[in-house]
Design a protein around this motif. Structure first.
Motif, PDB file in Angstrom:
ATOM      1  N   GLY A   1       0.802  -1.210   0.000  1.00 51.29           N
ATOM      2  CA  GLY A   1       0.000   0.000   0.000  1.00 51.29           C
ATOM      3  C   GLY A   1       0.835   1.260   0.000  1.00 51.29           C
ATOM      4  N   ARG A   2       2.055   1.190   0.539  1.00 52.21           N
ATOM      5  CA  ARG A   2       2.903   2.385   0.610  1.00 52.21           C
ATOM      6  C   ARG A   2       3.829   2.509  -0.591  1.00 52.21           C
ATOM      7  NH1 ARG A   2       3.939   0.233   5.545  1.00 52.21           N
ATOM      8  NH2 ARG A   2       6.182   0.081   5.126  1.00 52.21           N
ATOM      9  N   ARG A   3       3.917   1.466  -1.394  1.00 55.47           N
ATOM     10  CA  ARG A   3       4.869   1.491  -2.504  1.00 55.47           C
ATOM     11  C   ARG A   3       4.405   2.458  -3.589  1.00 55.47           C
ATOM     12  NH1 ARG A   3       6.040  -1.036  -7.339  1.00 55.47           N
ATOM     13  NH2 ARG A   3       4.080  -2.167  -7.353  1.00 55.47           N
ATOM     14  N   THR A   4       5.319   3.262  -4.107  1.00 55.97           N
ATOM     15  CA  THR A   4       4.999   4.190  -5.194  1.00 55.97           C
ATOM     16  C   THR A   4       4.930   3.434  -6.517  1.00 55.97           C
ATOM     17  OG1 THR A   4       6.116   5.990  -4.055  1.00 55.97           O
ATOM     18  CG2 THR A   4       5.732   6.257  -6.417  1.00 55.97           C
ATOM     19  N   LEU A   5       3.820   3.581  -7.221  1.00 52.84           N
ATOM     20  CA  LEU A   5       3.637   2.895  -8.497  1.00 52.84           C
ATOM     21  C   LEU A   5       4.462   3.576  -9.582  1.00 52.84           C
ATOM     22  CD1 LEU A   5      -0.225   2.316  -8.365  1.00 52.84           C
ATOM     23  CD2 LEU A   5       1.580   0.687  -7.794  1.00 52.84           C
ATOM     24  N   ARG A   6       4.984   2.759 -10.490  1.00 55.03           N
ATOM     25  CA  ARG A   6       5.804   3.275 -11.584  1.00 55.03           C
ATOM     26  C   ARG A   6       5.190   2.806 -12.909  1.00 55.03           C
ATOM     27  NH1 ARG A   6      11.057   4.835 -10.125  1.00 55.03           N
ATOM     28  NH2 ARG A   6      11.500   4.582  -7.918  1.00 55.03           N
TER      29      ARG A   6
ATOM     30  N   ARG B 242      -6.418  -3.552  -6.828  1.00 56.23           N
ATOM     31  CA  ARG B 242      -7.140  -2.318  -6.506  1.00 56.23           C
ATOM     32  C   ARG B 242      -6.199  -1.126  -6.442  1.00 56.23           C
ATOM     33  NH1 ARG B 242     -11.634  -4.306  -1.954  1.00 56.23           N
ATOM     34  NH2 ARG B 242     -12.969  -5.426  -3.465  1.00 56.23           N
ATOM     35  N   ASN B 243      -4.974  -1.361  -6.027  1.00 60.72           N
ATOM     36  CA  ASN B 243      -3.994  -0.278  -6.030  1.00 60.72           C
ATOM     37  C   ASN B 243      -3.696   0.183  -7.457  1.00 60.72           C
ATOM     38  OD1 ASN B 243      -2.379   1.502  -4.583  1.00 60.72           O
ATOM     39  ND2 ASN B 243      -0.565   0.201  -4.765  1.00 60.72           N
ATOM     40  N   LEU B 244      -3.890  -0.729  -8.429  1.00 61.88           N
ATOM     41  CA  LEU B 244      -3.691  -0.396  -9.839  1.00 61.88           C
ATOM     42  C   LEU B 244      -4.945   0.202 -10.478  1.00 61.88           C
ATOM     43  CD1 LEU B 244      -1.718  -3.554 -11.035  1.00 61.88           C
ATOM     44  CD2 LEU B 244      -0.796  -1.288 -10.556  1.00 61.88           C
ATOM     45  N   GLY B 245      -5.971   0.444  -9.684  1.00 64.20           N
ATOM     46  CA  GLY B 245      -7.213   1.019 -10.220  1.00 64.20           C
ATOM     47  C   GLY B 245      -8.144  -0.006 -10.817  1.00 64.20           C
ATOM     48  N   GLY B 246      -7.994  -1.273 -10.437  1.00 65.63           N
ATOM     49  CA  GLY B 246      -8.838  -2.323 -10.994  1.00 65.63           C
ATOM     50  C   GLY B 246      -9.548  -3.117  -9.928  1.00 65.63           C
ATOM     51  N   ASP B 247      -9.955  -4.328 -10.298  1.00 65.24           N
ATOM     52  CA  ASP B 247     -10.637  -5.211  -9.357  1.00 65.24           C
ATOM     53  C   ASP B 247     -10.473  -6.631  -9.864  1.00 65.24           C
ATOM     54  OD1 ASP B 247     -11.982  -6.010  -7.151  1.00 65.24           O
ATOM     55  OD2 ASP B 247     -13.952  -5.291  -7.772  1.00 65.24           O
ATOM     56  N   ILE B 248     -10.702  -7.586  -8.975  1.00 61.15           N
ATOM     57  CA  ILE B 248     -10.595  -9.000  -9.345  1.00 61.15           C
ATOM     58  C   ILE B 248     -11.828  -9.736  -8.856  1.00 61.15           C
ATOM     59  CG2 ILE B 248      -9.241  -9.479  -7.261  1.00 61.15           C
ATOM     60  CD1 ILE B 248      -7.884 -11.747  -8.849  1.00 61.15           C
ATOM     61  N   THR B 249     -12.371 -10.575  -9.708  1.00 62.51           N
ATOM     62  CA  THR B 249     -13.508 -11.422  -9.383  1.00 62.51           C
ATOM     63  C   THR B 249     -13.218 -12.824  -9.896  1.00 62.51           C
ATOM     64  OG1 THR B 249     -14.633 -10.805 -11.440  1.00 62.51           O
ATOM     65  CG2 THR B 249     -15.170  -9.518  -9.462  1.00 62.51           C
ATOM     66  N   LEU B 250     -14.117 -13.750  -9.566  1.00 61.54           N
ATOM     67  CA  LEU B 250     -13.911 -15.114 -10.045  1.00 61.54           C
ATOM     68  C   LEU B 250     -15.239 -15.743 -10.412  1.00 61.54           C
ATOM     69  CD1 LEU B 250     -14.819 -17.466  -7.765  1.00 61.54           C
ATOM     70  CD2 LEU B 250     -12.881 -16.502  -6.551  1.00 61.54           C
ATOM     71  N   ALA B 251     -15.139 -16.735 -11.274  1.00 63.49           N
ATOM     72  CA  ALA B 251     -16.267 -17.601 -11.614  1.00 63.49           C
ATOM     73  C   ALA B 251     -15.769 -19.025 -11.473  1.00 63.49           C
ATOM     74  CB  ALA B 251     -16.753 -17.332 -13.042  1.00 63.49           C
ATOM     75  N   SER B 252     -16.468 -19.843 -10.678  1.00 63.67           N
ATOM     76  CA  SER B 252     -15.946 -21.172 -10.398  1.00 63.67           C
ATOM     77  C   SER B 252     -17.078 -22.139 -10.082  1.00 63.67           C
ATOM     78  CB  SER B 252     -14.968 -21.102  -9.218  1.00 63.67           C
ATOM     79  OG  SER B 252     -14.435 -22.383  -8.935  1.00 63.67           O
TER      80      SER B 252
END
Length: 515
Positions: free
Chosen positions: A333-338, A463-473
């Motif tokens: 969470g504290r890491r600066t994105l590059r 989420r830190n990258l501005g996205g989300d993750i879901t699954l279908a199983s």
């Protein structure tokens, strides 16, 4: 009163239907009236032809009489030329009159009588001409003086006048009906035009009013948006500070927990060393058979205390793993994105190569879809995300079949990209679809090592990258992990008020994390 969008739609549809109905009525009525006008026009022409036929027949009959009288008065054969010409054409003209007046029942008797009169008159005229030509002029004049011919001609004139008058009356009636039809056409067209104009005017008025309301609403929205952007920035800054406080709190807590944990682990090692000395003493000195207290001490030192210390050591190792997991999430969470331009296909191929030997040894295969796009994102985060997902696909494979892993991507609206990692492993039960992303939560049979932080860490990074993750199983059939990412991380960071190009700073806290 404000006009709603639904009211505008309904009124527009109603106006359209009314205008369409008015136009349809105008067109239908126009077609009907034009048809009626054509009918009356054709009727007027037919009646005029009837009248013309009667007039021509009357002229021919008069021409025959004029030729007869001129010959009787002068004895000159030249006067017979009009007579002969008219007589030659009379038969055809009589047939024409009969044909054209066949559809006029009220004139049928008059036509028949005129034909009889013409026949009688022609007989009388032919008789006098033949007597004149034979030199018997007095006998010819005597026939004329009987007035039989004059009576026939007067009767014929009356009949002609009656039939012509009837024809003219029918023409007048037809013209009157035609004029009435034209008048109806005029009024229907005018009324329809007024209806259409009224509908268009009403629709235009409503559109103008609604447009004014939209403009006013837009101005209000712009006024609100002017202050909203500033409020959003303030709230974003507040959330950022709150997130930093939470991360700092987690960091401090984990460090504070690690200090006593290290002490516990150290003293546990000392206790184990001390127990080793005690066990050695018991082994050397032995235990008197008649001393139960010494036997209890031996059992405590040799069996009970080592078992308790083993439990303590196992618990401390588990707690150390949990603390490390929390620290790992805190560091992420504290890491600066590059952000940088990344060939997604090459990144996934590299991630797949790291597990390919395990897949091949299990008799399976891994497939990366060709033609994957280029994205602008944080390379380290993506490598960790997809590396973790591929590791899980191998770790939780089904023993009943060779493993099959497929990775593909598809574009979504709003400059989004969905990457899917599909496997045919053991699957996840429906009630665990959400909980597997929670920290320290796992699903299914716990036959693999781990603390339950992998997917929680993945979700935090995504989420830190501005996205989300879901699954279908489906349990027993496999799992598809769906990672939704922005195609350009820089835009997401700018919208969040983060400087994407700010380099990571070396701080004492970073150094403590690595240590």
């Amino acid at each position: 009163m404000p006009i709603s969008k639904l009211a505008v739609i309904r009124s527009t549809i109603a106006a359209f239907l009314i205008g369409l109905a008015a136009l349809g009525a105008i067109v239908a009525t126009t077609f009907w009236l034009v048809s009626e006008t054509g009918t009356y026009t054709r009727l007027s022409m037919a009646i005029r032809l009837q009248r013309a036929a009667l007039v021509d027949l009357r002229i021919l009959l008069q021409d025959t009489e004029s030729g007869q009288r001129g010959f009787l008065l002068t004895g000159e054969e030249t006067y017979l030329a009009p007579y002969d010409e008219a007589r030659r054409r009379l038969a055809a003209q009589i047939e024409l009159v009969r044909t054209r007046l066949a559809g006029v029942p009220e004139d049928a008797a008059a036509v028949a009588r005129v034909v009889e009169i013409i026949s009688g008159k022609l007989t009388e005229m032919q008789q006098t001409i033949e007597l004149m030509q034979a030199g018997r002029r007095d006998e010819a004049l005597a026939i004329v003086r009987t007035d039989r011919g004059r009576v026939l001609m007067e009767e014929a004139r009356r009949l002609f006048e009656s039939m012509v008058a009837n024809a003219e009356q029918r023409i007048a009636d037809s013209v009157a009906r035609q004029q009435a039809t034209i008048k109806w056409l005029y009024w229907v067209t005018l009324l329809g035009a007024l209806v259409i104009v009224a509908v268009v005017a009403g629709a235009t008025w409503m559109a103008v009013v609604y447009t004014r309301q939209l403009v006013a609403a837009q101005r209000e929205v712009e006024a609100l948006a002017a202050g909203l952007e500033e409020r959003v920035r303030e709230r974003t800054a507040d959330l950022g500070r709150a997130n930093e406080e939470i991360q700092r709190f987690a960091y401090i807590v984990t460090h504070d927990l690690r200090a006593p944990l290290v002490n516990i682990m150290g003293f546990t090692s000392e206790l184990e060393a001390s127990l080793a000395s005690i066990r050695a003493w018991f082994d050397k000195a032995g235990v008197p058979a008649d001393d139960p207290i010494a036997e209890d001490a031996r059992l405590a030192a040799v069996e009970d205390a080592p078992e308790a210390l083993g439990f303590i050591r196992s618990s401390t190792r588990k707690m150390d793993g949990l603390i490390n997991a929390i620290l790992k999430l805190s560091r992420e969470g504290r890491r600066t994105l590059r952000p940088e331009r990344i060939d997604l296909g090459a990144l996934l191929e590299a991630a797949a190569d790291s597990i390919r030997h395990q897949v091949v040894e299990a008799g399976g295969e891994i497939e990366i879809a060709p033609g994957l796009p280029t994205v602008v994102s944080d390379r380290l985060a993506l490598e960790q995300v997809f590396g973790n997902l591929l590791d899980n696909a191998v770790k939780y494979r089904s023993p009943e079949r060779p493993i099959r892993i497929r990775v593909g991507a598809r574009s979504e609206p709003g400059q989004r990209l969905v990457v899917e990692v599909e496997d045919n492993g053991r699957g996840i039960a429906a009630h665990d679809h959400d909980r597997v992303f929670d920290l320290f939560r796992r699903s299914g049979t716990q036959d693999q090592p781990g603390e339950g932080i992998g997917l929680a860490h993945v979700r935090a990074m995504v989420r830190n990258l501005g996205g989300d993750i879901t699954l279908a199983s489906q349990l027993g059939r496999g799992t598809t992990m769906k990672v939704d990412l922005p195609r350009d991380l820089r835009k997401s960071l700018r919208s969040a008020g983060v400087n994407a190009r700010e380099p990571a700073r070396e701080t004492s806290q970073n150094r403590d994390d690595r240590g």
